[in-house]
Structure formats: structure tokens, C-alpha cells
Scaffold this active site. Structure first.
Site, PDB file in Angstrom:
ATOM      1  N   VAL A  11      30.601 -38.892  17.507  1.00 51.87           N
ATOM      2  CA  VAL A  11      29.327 -39.614  17.486  1.00 51.87           C
ATOM      3  C   VAL A  11      29.475 -40.926  16.726  1.00 51.87           C
ATOM      4  O   VAL A  11      29.070 -41.991  17.196  1.00 51.87           O
ATOM      5  CB  VAL A  11      28.236 -38.728  16.836  1.00 51.87           C
ATOM      6  CG1 VAL A  11      26.919 -39.470  16.784  1.00 51.87           C
ATOM      7  CG2 VAL A  11      28.081 -37.437  17.612  1.00 51.87           C
ATOM      8  N   THR A 119      23.327 -33.724  14.320  1.00 56.34           N
ATOM      9  CA  THR A 119      22.411 -32.646  14.743  1.00 56.34           C
ATOM     10  C   THR A 119      22.030 -31.847  13.506  1.00 56.34           C
ATOM     11  O   THR A 119      22.890 -31.216  12.889  1.00 56.34           O
ATOM     12  CB  THR A 119      23.110 -31.744  15.782  1.00 56.34           C
ATOM     13  OG1 THR A 119      23.494 -32.556  16.876  1.00 56.34           O
ATOM     14  CG2 THR A 119      22.190 -30.632  16.260  1.00 56.34           C
ATOM     15  N   LEU A 148      25.511 -37.179  23.794  1.00 54.63           N
ATOM     16  CA  LEU A 148      26.735 -37.545  24.530  1.00 54.63           C
ATOM     17  C   LEU A 148      27.636 -36.343  24.798  1.00 54.63           C
ATOM     18  O   LEU A 148      27.698 -35.409  24.012  1.00 54.63           O
ATOM     19  CB  LEU A 148      27.498 -38.643  23.800  1.00 54.63           C
ATOM     20  CG  LEU A 148      28.035 -38.394  22.400  1.00 54.63           C
ATOM     21  CD1 LEU A 148      29.390 -37.737  22.444  1.00 54.63           C
ATOM     22  CD2 LEU A 148      28.135 -39.725  21.675  1.00 54.63           C
ATOM     23  N   GLY A 251      32.161 -19.456  35.229  1.00 55.66           N
ATOM     24  CA  GLY A 251      33.524 -19.494  34.702  1.00 55.66           C
ATOM     25  C   GLY A 251      33.652 -18.621  33.480  1.00 55.66           C
ATOM     26  O   GLY A 251      32.910 -17.648  33.317  1.00 55.66           O
ATOM     27  N   CYS A 258      29.600 -28.198  20.325  1.00 57.31           N
ATOM     28  CA  CYS A 258      28.130 -28.282  20.352  1.00 57.31           C
ATOM     29  C   CYS A 258      27.433 -26.998  20.793  1.00 57.31           C
ATOM     30  O   CYS A 258      26.632 -26.439  20.035  1.00 57.31           O
ATOM     31  CB  CYS A 258      27.702 -29.426  21.267  1.00 57.31           C
ATOM     32  SG  CYS A 258      28.176 -31.027  20.601  1.00 57.31           S
ATOM     33  N   LYS A 261      27.657 -23.854  18.527  1.00 56.10           N
ATOM     34  CA  LYS A 261      27.003 -24.128  17.243  1.00 56.10           C
ATOM     35  C   LYS A 261      25.486 -24.254  17.411  1.00 56.10           C
ATOM     36  O   LYS A 261      24.715 -23.720  16.616  1.00 56.10           O
ATOM     37  CB  LYS A 261      27.589 -25.441  16.707  1.00 56.10           C
ATOM     38  CG  LYS A 261      26.889 -26.053  15.533  1.00 56.10           C
ATOM     39  CD  LYS A 261      27.637 -27.277  15.051  1.00 56.10           C
ATOM     40  CE  LYS A 261      27.357 -28.527  15.827  1.00 56.10           C
ATOM     41  NZ  LYS A 261      26.064 -29.153  15.571  1.00 56.10           N
TER      42      LYS A 261
HETATM   43  C1  UDX Z   1      27.382 -30.975  25.321  1.00 52.69           C
HETATM   44  C2  UDX Z   1      26.153 -31.592  26.015  1.00 52.69           C
HETATM   45  O1  UDX Z   1      26.401 -31.696  27.423  1.00 52.69           O
HETATM   46  C3  UDX Z   1      25.824 -32.941  25.400  1.00 52.69           C
HETATM   47  O2  UDX Z   1      24.639 -33.461  25.989  1.00 52.69           O
HETATM   48  C4  UDX Z   1      25.619 -32.748  23.894  1.00 52.69           C
HETATM   49  O3  UDX Z   1      25.307 -33.951  23.246  1.00 52.69           O
HETATM   50  C5  UDX Z   1      26.863 -32.128  23.266  1.00 52.69           C
HETATM   51  O4  UDX Z   1      27.159 -30.892  23.930  1.00 52.69           O
HETATM   52  P1  UDX Z   1      30.036 -31.279  25.487  1.00 52.69           P
HETATM   53  O5  UDX Z   1      30.141 -30.293  24.354  1.00 52.69           O
HETATM   54  O6  UDX Z   1      30.874 -32.510  25.438  1.00 52.69           O
HETATM   55  O7  UDX Z   1      28.511 -31.804  25.615  1.00 52.69           O
HETATM   56  O8  UDX Z   1      30.426 -30.522  26.813  1.00 52.69           O
HETATM   57  P2  UDX Z   1      29.754 -30.114  28.207  1.00 52.69           P
HETATM   58  O9  UDX Z   1      30.299 -30.959  29.290  1.00 52.69           O
HETATM   59  O10 UDX Z   1      28.302 -29.997  28.123  1.00 52.69           O
HETATM   60  O11 UDX Z   1      30.401 -28.656  28.408  1.00 52.69           O
HETATM   61  C6  UDX Z   1      30.259 -27.641  27.416  1.00 52.69           C
HETATM   62  C7  UDX Z   1      30.990 -26.385  27.834  1.00 52.69           C
HETATM   63  O12 UDX Z   1      30.308 -25.752  28.914  1.00 52.69           O
HETATM   64  C8  UDX Z   1      32.422 -26.595  28.322  1.00 52.69           C
HETATM   65  O13 UDX Z   1      33.230 -25.565  27.811  1.00 52.69           O
HETATM   66  C9  UDX Z   1      32.314 -26.514  29.834  1.00 52.69           C
HETATM   67  O14 UDX Z   1      33.509 -26.115  30.442  1.00 52.69           O
HETATM   68  C10 UDX Z   1      31.210 -25.475  29.993  1.00 52.69           C
HETATM   69  N1  UDX Z   1      30.455 -25.561  31.239  1.00 52.69           N
HETATM   70  C11 UDX Z   1      29.734 -26.679  31.531  1.00 52.69           C
HETATM   71  C12 UDX Z   1      30.433 -24.477  32.116  1.00 52.69           C
HETATM   72  O15 UDX Z   1      31.071 -23.442  31.867  1.00 52.69           O
HETATM   73  N2  UDX Z   1      29.688 -24.558  33.271  1.00 52.69           N
HETATM   74  C13 UDX Z   1      28.963 -25.669  33.576  1.00 52.69           C
HETATM   75  O16 UDX Z   1      28.300 -25.647  34.625  1.00 52.69           O
HETATM   76  C14 UDX Z   1      28.985 -26.763  32.685  1.00 52.69           C
END
Ligand code: UDX
Length: 435
Positions: A11, A119, A148, A251, A258, A261
Site C-alpha cells: 500500500v 486496514t 488494491l 479452487g 488480506c 486476515k
Molecule cells: C484482495 C482484494 O481483491 C483487494 O480488493 C483488497 O484490497 C486486498 O485483498 P489480493 O489479496 O491481492 O486482493 O488478492 P485477490 O486477487 O483478491 O485474491 C485473493 C485470493 O483469492 C487468492 O488466493 C486467489 O487465488 C483467490 N481467489 C480469487 C479464488 O480462489 N477464486 C476467485 O474467484 C478469486
């Protein structure tokens, strides 16, 4: 305006680079000397698209430092971007945040606006206001949560879906408006609300997305039981715009810094306020169960893994990042090692972060290419959705494996494309026989 960013994780660094690219002069402060030295030397500490180019181009606008007095002395605006990790009991650990407030209080020399991008639990803005009541300076506190995603942090900041501000008074409204111009972002919804609402919106958004993932994963288990295909089910559901198609990929569940937590954090915040949020408990439980569910597919296929060679593709929590924090790969690798398997792990982005977690385990090797990872494997396990893996074809596995057996924890391939290999995924029928 003198802007100081505190905390140079995802961030903080993306905010630093973005604001510097808009021509602002930034003091970027972190207590980690190595991190600051690396950034000062012009090298990004985080692998993200654009970070290195932006750092090279705009380093003249940024002063990276560990010296809080220098960084805060004449600051007009301070962005707090420190991490708030999960405590052992699922709570939100705000130690770094409050240390940061203490540093600010002892170092500022004029009136300032403090922008909370970390956060933080509901009520933190209010506690922060109270903390500065005895300051000789006027300190305005604005909540400005970030949304993000890793792997597209800069894109998300440049092109956000919305800006949410939590303000305490009319002055706060003005600061929020000046922030939107500071960011020079146009034509996106801006919401200015109370700090409590802004704090809740952050937890509620992340937890809702996590809940969607657990919902689709739970349904995927049902699909396996009744002979359905979760891809078709989620596509059909997503056609309804009220549901939407995003975050419905089944999956091995969500990981990262994020969602785990924040789902725990929301449950804990609700619990502290005597509200039962069982939806969060179920979300967390389903997510944890996906790991064993996936492993059981392997265990049912191979009675023993003793001395088998297993190729693992992807150990970061998702593709396109080096981050292994709370990656689903960690418990899966651990479980496979406990079964005495030999692991060949490939993840060029994340390997340096992953190696220390298993301290150069004698049963883990880290080949430099996918081909070398697959060549002696009895089967391959896919754990993240890296673009590099998505592009592989069934023929590639046939060409590079003795016997192409694939366990796909991210449903990367269409079933119709995998007819000639043995292919197991989640919530979809297995393709068990090579034709
Ligand atoms: C997330 C939020 O998307 C973002 O808006 C916030 O600010 C921070 O947390 P991020 O942690 O970067 O972002 O990852 P994200 O792309 O959201 O994926 C999180 C996890 O969920 C990953 O392990 C991903 O593989 C999994 N995931 C995501 C799934 O298993 N299925 C999905 O359909 C989408």
C-alpha cells in the site's frame, strides 16, 4: 504540499510511486533499514507491474528514509500505510499502527492531516482523534481505505472502482475532496461518509469477496458429489448481474495478506460487539477445508505417496505475485512432505520467499524450468493461477511427463482441452483415463 508516507509495503509503496508520478514530493518512511536502502538504491522491493519503471523515473520526487524526524518535521499530509497483521486469536494487531501514531505525535511541527490507508478495526479513526486531542497542533484524521489487488496494485490505484472517505467534519470533507484532486482520478464514484462506515466498508468488501469464493468452493464439493460441473454452474450464476461473475472461480481457496486476515478481523470485530457473524465463520471453515478436500483427491488416487516425485506449479497465494503469505501452498506442501514425497517446486516469482519456509528441506528441489520440474514427476499439482501455467496445453504435459497426471487446484483448463491426459480438478468430473 509535503506528503509523508509511513510504511513501505504494497500500500505504502504504490501510494508513494503514484503520488510521485503526479509530481508531488514525497517523504517515504519505513523502520526497515534494508528495505529503505534497497529503495534508495533505485531497486523495487516488491515485484509488481510498473513499480521498477516508476521508481527509476520518479526517484527524484521521493526521499526514502528511516529517519522519522526528517520525514515528519514539515509534513502537511501523512499517509499511514503500516500493516495490521492478524493476532493469534484472529484479532487485528494494531501495534504497528499505534507505534506509528506515537512517532507522528512526537515529530510533527505544524497542523497536519493524517490519512489512514491501513486496514484498521472499526472505531480506530475515533481513537486516533482522541489520541491527538492534547497535541499542540490541529490534526485532522481521514479514513481512506485502499482496495488494491496484488499483481495490479498500480492499475487499481490509477483506475479504482471507487474512492471511499471517512471524515469527521466539514474540514474532513474538504480534505477528502483535495485528496481526489491529489490523486488526479476522474470519473469514478466518490463516497464521503463517516469513519465508522468507511472502516466497515473495507472489511465488508474483502469479506464479501472471500464469502463468494467459499460459497463457490462449497458448491464445487456438491458438484463433485452429484456429478455437476462448477464452471458451468458459476458461469450460469454470473450471467445474473445481481450476482456477477467475478470471484466465482472454484479452487483450493483464498490466501494472501488480506482475505484470511480480514475475514477473521470482521468476525472478531462483530464478536467484540456481541454480534454473531456465523457467515464469516463458515467462510473461514470452508476455505480451510478446501485444502484437505484437494489433498483427499490425491490420496484417493495414490494410496501411498512414499518416495513419489511430485511436481508443484505455483506456491504464491495467487499468480503474478511473489507473495507467499498465507498461501494455500504452504499447508499442501507440508502435507505432501509428511507423506514422504519428493517435491519439485516451480514458481520463479515466489521461490526466494518460499525457500526459507521449508529451510532447504532435503525432499524439496527447485528446478529452474517447468520442463525440468515435470520431467521425473509421477504427477503434477497446480496451486496458483499464474499466466505461465494457464498457457500450458495438454500436449505440453504429454511431451514433458512420463505419465501425464494433473491435479489442478485452480481449474485452469477447460475439460474439453484435457481429454488426452489424466486430469483432476475441483467441482468438475475427473478425466481419468488416457485415450
Ligand atoms: C484482495 C482484494 O481483491 C483487494 O480488493 C483488497 O484490497 C486486498 O485483498 P489480493 O489479496 O491481492 O486482493 O488478492 P485477490 O486477487 O483478491 O485474491 C485473493 C485470493 O483469492 C487468492 O488466493 C486467489 O487465488 C483467490 N481467489 C480469487 C479464488 O480462489 N477464486 C476467485 O474467484 C478469486
Amino acid at each position: 504540499m509535503n506528503i509523508t508516507i509511513i510504511g513501505l509495503g504494497y500500500v505504502g509503496l504504490v501510494n508513494t510511486l503514484f503520488l510521485a508520478s503526479k509530481g508531488h514530493n514525497i517523504f517515504a518512511l519505513d523502520i526497515n533499514k534494508n528495505k529503505v536502502a534497497t529503495l534508495k538504491a533505485g531497486k523495487t522491493t516488491i515485484i509488481e507491474p510498473h513499480f521498477q519503471e516508476l521508481l527509476t523515473e520518479y526517484s527524484n520526487n521521493i526521499r526514502f528514509t528511516t529517519n522519522h524526524k526528517d520525514a515528519l518535521r514539515n509534513a502537511n499530509m501523512i499517509f499511514i500505510c503500516v500493516d495490521t497483521p492478524q493476532g493469534n486469536d484472529g484479532s487485528v494487531n494494531t501495534t504497528n499502527f499505534y507505534n506509528c501514531l506515537a512517532t507522528i505525535k512526537e515529530s510533527i511541527t505544524n497542523d497536519v492531516s493524517i490519512i489512514i490507508r491501513s486496514t484498521v478495526p472499526v472505531g480506530t479513526n475515533k481513537l486516533t482523534c482522541d489520541y491527538f486531542l492534547d497535541s499542540p497542533y490541529k490534526v485532522d484524521i481521514i479514513s481512506f481505505p485502499e482496495f488494491l489487488s496484488q499483481g495490479k496494485a498500480f492499475e487499481d490505484l490509477t483506475n479504482p472502482m471507487r474512492l471511499v472517505f471517512g471524515v469527521n467534519d466539514q474540514k474532513g470533507v474538504q480534505i477528502a475532496k483535495s485528496l481526489t484532486t491529489l490523486f488526479d482520478i476522474k470519473k469514478i464514484p466518490v463516497m464521503i461518509t463517516t469513519p465508522i462506515n468507511a472502516e466497515l466498508i473495507k472489511y465488508a468488501s474483502n469479506s464479501f469477496l472471500a464469502m463468494k469464493i467459499s460459497y463457490i468452493n462449497n458448491l464445487a464439493q456438491l458438484c463433485d458429489a452429484v456429478g455437476g460441473d462448477i464452471d458451468k454452474v458459476s458461469t450460469g450464476m454470473g450471467l445474473d448481474p445481481r450476482i456477477g461473475s467475478s470471484f466465482l472461480n472454484a479452487g483450493i481457496g483464498y490466501g494472501g495478506s488480506c482475505f484470511p486476515k480480514d475475514t477473521n478481523g470482521l468476525y472478531w470485530i462483530a464478536n467484540n460487539n456481541s454480534i454473531k457473524m456465523d457467515l464469516m465463520l463458515s467462510t473461514i471453515e470452508v476455505n480451510n477445508s478446501q485444502i484437505q478436500y484437494f489433498l483427499n483427491k490425491i490420496y484417493r488416487r495414490f494410496r501411498s505417496l512414499n518416495n513419489l516425485n511430485i511436481a508443484i506449479l505455483g506456491v504464491s497465494f495467487k499468480g503474478g505475485t511473489e507473495d507467499v503469505r498465507n498461501s494455500q501452498a504452504i499447508p499442501i506442501v507440508k502435507a505432501l512432505l509428511e507423506k514422504n514425497a519428493n517435491l519439485f517446486i516451480y514458481d520463479p516469482l515466489a521461490v526466494d520467499n518460499f525457500i526459507p519456509l521449508f529451510s532447504r528441506h532435503i525432499h524439496i528441489d527447485y528446478p529452474a524450468s517447468i520442463e525440468d520440474t515435470l520431467k521425473n514427476a509421477d504427477f503434477v499439482v497446480i496451486l496458483n493461477d499464474s499466466n505461465e501455467f494457464k498457457q500450458l496445453t495438454a500436449q505440453f504435459y504429454i511431451d514433458h511427463m512420463k505419465n501425464p497426471i494433473i491435479f489442478d487446484g485452480r481449474n485452469l483448463y477447460r475439460l474439453e482441452d484435457m481429454k488426452n491426459v489424466e486430469y483432476h480438478s475441483i467441482g468438475r468430473p475427473s478425466i481419468s483415463k488416457r485415450k
